[in-house]
Design a protein around this motif. Structure first.
Motif, PDB file in Angstrom:
ATOM      1  N   VAL A   1       0.850  -1.184   0.000  1.00 33.31           N
ATOM      2  CA  VAL A   1       0.000   0.000   0.000  1.00 33.31           C
ATOM      3  C   VAL A   1       0.892   1.242   0.000  1.00 33.31           C
ATOM      4  O   VAL A   1       1.818   1.346   0.793  1.00 33.31           O
ATOM      5  CB  VAL A   1      -0.917   0.014   1.249  1.00 33.31           C
ATOM      6  N   VAL A   2       0.634   2.146  -0.902  1.00 38.54           N
ATOM      7  CA  VAL A   2       1.389   3.387  -0.974  1.00 38.54           C
ATOM      8  C   VAL A   2       0.694   4.422  -0.104  1.00 38.54           C
ATOM      9  O   VAL A   2      -0.479   4.722  -0.288  1.00 38.54           O
ATOM     10  CB  VAL A   2       1.490   3.897  -2.430  1.00 38.54           C
ATOM     11  N   ARG A   3       1.414   4.946   0.876  1.00 41.09           N
ATOM     12  CA  ARG A   3       0.857   5.943   1.789  1.00 41.09           C
ATOM     13  C   ARG A   3       1.535   7.267   1.532  1.00 41.09           C
ATOM     14  O   ARG A   3       2.729   7.335   1.343  1.00 41.09           O
ATOM     15  CB  ARG A   3       1.080   5.506   3.235  1.00 41.09           C
ATOM     16  N   ARG A   4       0.747   8.328   1.553  1.00 40.01           N
ATOM     17  CA  ARG A   4       1.298   9.662   1.313  1.00 40.01           C
ATOM     18  C   ARG A   4       1.753  10.326   2.608  1.00 40.01           C
ATOM     19  O   ARG A   4       2.571  11.205   2.604  1.00 40.01           O
ATOM     20  CB  ARG A   4       0.251  10.549   0.637  1.00 40.01           C
ATOM     21  N   GLU A   5       1.173   9.932   3.719  1.00 40.98           N
ATOM     22  CA  GLU A   5       1.484  10.580   4.990  1.00 40.98           C
ATOM     23  C   GLU A   5       2.061   9.581   5.967  1.00 40.98           C
ATOM     24  O   GLU A   5       1.641   8.434   6.001  1.00 40.98           O
ATOM     25  CB  GLU A   5       0.198  11.144   5.606  1.00 40.98           C
ATOM     26  N   ASP A   6       2.970  10.039   6.804  1.00 36.04           N
ATOM     27  CA  ASP A   6       3.464   9.175   7.859  1.00 36.04           C
ATOM     28  C   ASP A   6       2.545   9.285   9.067  1.00 36.04           C
ATOM     29  O   ASP A   6       1.586  10.055   9.079  1.00 36.04           O
ATOM     30  CB  ASP A   6       4.910   9.514   8.211  1.00 36.04           C
ATOM     31  N   ASP A   7       2.838   8.492  10.085  1.00 35.51           N
ATOM     32  CA  ASP A   7       1.985   8.464  11.268  1.00 35.51           C
ATOM     33  C   ASP A   7       1.894   9.825  11.953  1.00 35.51           C
ATOM     34  O   ASP A   7       0.831  10.206  12.439  1.00 35.51           O
ATOM     35  CB  ASP A   7       2.494   7.409  12.254  1.00 35.51           C
ATOM     36  N   ALA A   8       2.992  10.576  11.972  1.00 36.82           N
ATOM     37  CA  ALA A   8       2.969  11.904  12.602  1.00 36.82           C
ATOM     38  C   ALA A   8       2.031  12.840  11.844  1.00 36.82           C
ATOM     39  O   ALA A   8       1.305  13.634  12.457  1.00 36.82           O
ATOM     40  CB  ALA A   8       4.381  12.491  12.656  1.00 36.82           C
ATOM     41  N   GLY A   9       2.008  12.750  10.528  1.00 37.78           N
ATOM     42  CA  GLY A   9       1.099  13.566   9.736  1.00 37.78           C
ATOM     43  C   GLY A   9      -0.354  13.211   9.985  1.00 37.78           C
ATOM     44  O   GLY A   9      -1.222  14.084  10.094  1.00 37.78           O
ATOM     45  N   ILE A  10      -0.633  11.911  10.093  1.00 39.55           N
ATOM     46  CA  ILE A  10      -1.996  11.457  10.397  1.00 39.55           C
ATOM     47  C   ILE A  10      -2.397  11.958  11.774  1.00 39.55           C
ATOM     48  O   ILE A  10      -3.497  12.476  11.962  1.00 39.55           O
ATOM     49  CB  ILE A  10      -2.082   9.920  10.329  1.00 39.55           C
TER      50      ILE A  10
ATOM     51  N   SER B   1     -10.254  16.040  27.180  1.00 32.81           N
ATOM     52  CA  SER B   1      -9.387  15.864  28.350  1.00 32.81           C
ATOM     53  C   SER B   1      -8.973  14.423  28.601  1.00 32.81           C
ATOM     54  O   SER B   1      -7.908  14.182  29.172  1.00 32.81           O
ATOM     55  CB  SER B   1     -10.051  16.453  29.595  1.00 32.81           C
ATOM     56  N   THR B   2      -9.781  13.454  28.198  1.00 33.88           N
ATOM     57  CA  THR B   2      -9.426  12.051  28.455  1.00 33.88           C
ATOM     58  C   THR B   2      -9.021  11.304  27.194  1.00 33.88           C
ATOM     59  O   THR B   2      -8.687  10.125  27.262  1.00 33.88           O
ATOM     60  CB  THR B   2     -10.601  11.291  29.105  1.00 33.88           C
ATOM     61  N   LEU B   3      -9.028  11.972  26.062  1.00 34.45           N
ATOM     62  CA  LEU B   3      -8.756  11.314  24.788  1.00 34.45           C
ATOM     63  C   LEU B   3      -7.266  11.006  24.615  1.00 34.45           C
ATOM     64  O   LEU B   3      -6.419  11.852  24.868  1.00 34.45           O
ATOM     65  CB  LEU B   3      -9.213  12.201  23.628  1.00 34.45           C
ATOM     66  N   GLU B   4      -6.986   9.785  24.192  1.00 33.89           N
ATOM     67  CA  GLU B   4      -5.635   9.395  23.818  1.00 33.89           C
ATOM     68  C   GLU B   4      -5.680   8.870  22.393  1.00 33.89           C
ATOM     69  O   GLU B   4      -6.577   8.111  22.030  1.00 33.89           O
ATOM     70  CB  GLU B   4      -5.097   8.310  24.750  1.00 33.89           C
ATOM     71  N   VAL B   5      -4.719   9.304  21.591  1.00 31.83           N
ATOM     72  CA  VAL B   5      -4.636   8.897  20.192  1.00 31.83           C
ATOM     73  C   VAL B   5      -3.279   8.259  19.948  1.00 31.83           C
ATOM     74  O   VAL B   5      -2.255   8.841  20.278  1.00 31.83           O
ATOM     75  CB  VAL B   5      -4.804  10.117  19.254  1.00 31.83           C
ATOM     76  N   MET B   6      -3.291   7.065  19.375  1.00 37.29           N
ATOM     77  CA  MET B   6      -2.052   6.407  18.971  1.00 37.29           C
ATOM     78  C   MET B   6      -2.181   6.048  17.497  1.00 37.29           C
ATOM     79  O   MET B   6      -3.258   5.633  17.051  1.00 37.29           O
ATOM     80  CB  MET B   6      -1.804   5.161  19.811  1.00 37.29           C
ATOM     81  N   VAL B   7      -1.105   6.217  16.755  1.00 37.67           N
ATOM     82  CA  VAL B   7      -1.082   5.879  15.333  1.00 37.67           C
ATOM     83  C   VAL B   7       0.167   5.057  15.058  1.00 37.67           C
ATOM     84  O   VAL B   7       1.272   5.440  15.439  1.00 37.67           O
ATOM     85  CB  VAL B   7      -1.069   7.151  14.445  1.00 37.67           C
ATOM     86  N   HIS B   8      -0.029   3.920  14.405  1.00 41.60           N
ATOM     87  CA  HIS B   8       1.108   3.070  14.033  1.00 41.60           C
ATOM     88  C   HIS B   8       0.816   2.435  12.680  1.00 41.60           C
ATOM     89  O   HIS B   8      -0.162   1.701  12.537  1.00 41.60           O
ATOM     90  CB  HIS B   8       1.345   1.989  15.088  1.00 41.60           C
ATOM     91  N   ASP B   9       1.636   2.750  11.711  1.00 37.77           N
ATOM     92  CA  ASP B   9       1.480   2.229  10.346  1.00 37.77           C
ATOM     93  C   ASP B   9       0.092   2.501   9.779  1.00 37.77           C
ATOM     94  O   ASP B   9      -0.499   1.654   9.095  1.00 37.77           O
ATOM     95  CB  ASP B   9       1.779   0.725  10.293  1.00 37.77           C
ATOM     96  N   GLY B  10      -0.453   3.663  10.085  1.00 38.29           N
ATOM     97  CA  GLY B  10      -1.759   4.054   9.562  1.00 38.29           C
ATOM     98  C   GLY B  10      -2.944   3.527  10.342  1.00 38.29           C
ATOM     99  O   GLY B  10      -4.088   3.830  10.022  1.00 38.29           O
ATOM    100  N   VAL B  11      -2.688   2.732  11.375  1.00 31.39           N
ATOM    101  CA  VAL B  11      -3.764   2.214  12.223  1.00 31.39           C
ATOM    102  C   VAL B  11      -3.905   3.149  13.419  1.00 31.39           C
ATOM    103  O   VAL B  11      -2.937   3.396  14.144  1.00 31.39           O
ATOM    104  CB  VAL B  11      -3.469   0.771  12.698  1.00 31.39           C
ATOM    105  N   VAL B  12      -5.115   3.663  13.609  1.00 27.97           N
ATOM    106  CA  VAL B  12      -5.384   4.636  14.664  1.00 27.97           C
ATOM    107  C   VAL B  12      -6.111   3.941  15.806  1.00 27.97           C
ATOM    108  O   VAL B  12      -7.065   3.191  15.588  1.00 27.97           O
ATOM    109  CB  VAL B  12      -6.265   5.790  14.125  1.00 27.97           C
ATOM    110  N   GLU B  13      -5.662   4.203  17.022  1.00 24.73           N
ATOM    111  CA  GLU B  13      -6.343   3.694  18.210  1.00 24.73           C
ATOM    112  C   GLU B  13      -6.793   4.888  19.035  1.00 24.73           C
ATOM    113  O   GLU B  13      -5.988   5.752  19.394  1.00 24.73           O
ATOM    114  CB  GLU B  13      -5.419   2.803  19.026  1.00 24.73           C
ATOM    115  N   LEU B  14      -8.091   4.934  19.309  1.00 20.37           N
ATOM    116  CA  LEU B  14      -8.680   6.010  20.103  1.00 20.37           C
ATOM    117  C   LEU B  14      -9.152   5.428  21.426  1.00 20.37           C
ATOM    118  O   LEU B  14      -9.899   4.439  21.443  1.00 20.37           O
ATOM    119  CB  LEU B  14      -9.883   6.625  19.370  1.00 20.37           C
ATOM    120  N   THR B  15      -8.720   6.023  22.541  1.00 18.64           N
ATOM    121  CA  THR B  15      -9.176   5.596  23.858  1.00 18.64           C
ATOM    122  C   THR B  15      -9.563   6.813  24.676  1.00 18.64           C
ATOM    123  O   THR B  15      -9.052   7.916  24.449  1.00 18.64           O
ATOM    124  CB  THR B  15      -8.092   4.793  24.618  1.00 18.64           C
ATOM    125  N   GLY B  16     -10.457   6.612  25.624  1.00 17.71           N
ATOM    126  CA  GLY B  16     -10.890   7.686  26.503  1.00 17.71           C
ATOM    127  C   GLY B  16     -12.394   7.663  26.673  1.00 17.71           C
ATOM    128  O   GLY B  16     -13.074   6.703  26.302  1.00 17.71           O
TER     129      GLY B  16
END
Length: 75
Positions: free
Chosen positions: A3-12, A30-45
């Motif tokens: 898969v060709v990605r235009r943005e890295d995880d920091a850009g996402i 205030s309680t939201l946490e966002v993690m991004v790894h290889d285009g996979v986003v994890e939202l917690t809070g």
């Protein structure tokens, strides 16, 4: 062929942070946490159902997001 990605995880993550500022109230942020790894986003809070639904939809629409793992809890 991969898969060709235009943005890295920091850009996402930067795009997600912009969406969080426009979609979520300060209390919801205030309680939201966002993690991004290889285009996979994890939202917690914890946040309101309305903010949660809109945020997840907005994140799913970001180019180069491969998957959204929604671990948010509605309050």
């Amino acid at each position: 062929m991969g898969v060709v990605r235009r943005e890295d995880d920091a850009g996402i993550r930067g795009e997600i942070e912009q969406k969080v500022r426009t979609v979520c109230t300060p209390a919801d942020r205030s309680t939201l946490e966002v993690m991004v790894h290889d285009g996979v986003v994890e939202l917690t809070g914890r946040m309101s159902q309305a903010s949660m639904s809109r945020l997840v939809a907005e994140v799913e629409d970001i180019d180069d997001v491969v998957e959204v793992n929604n671990h948010l809890t509605a309050v």
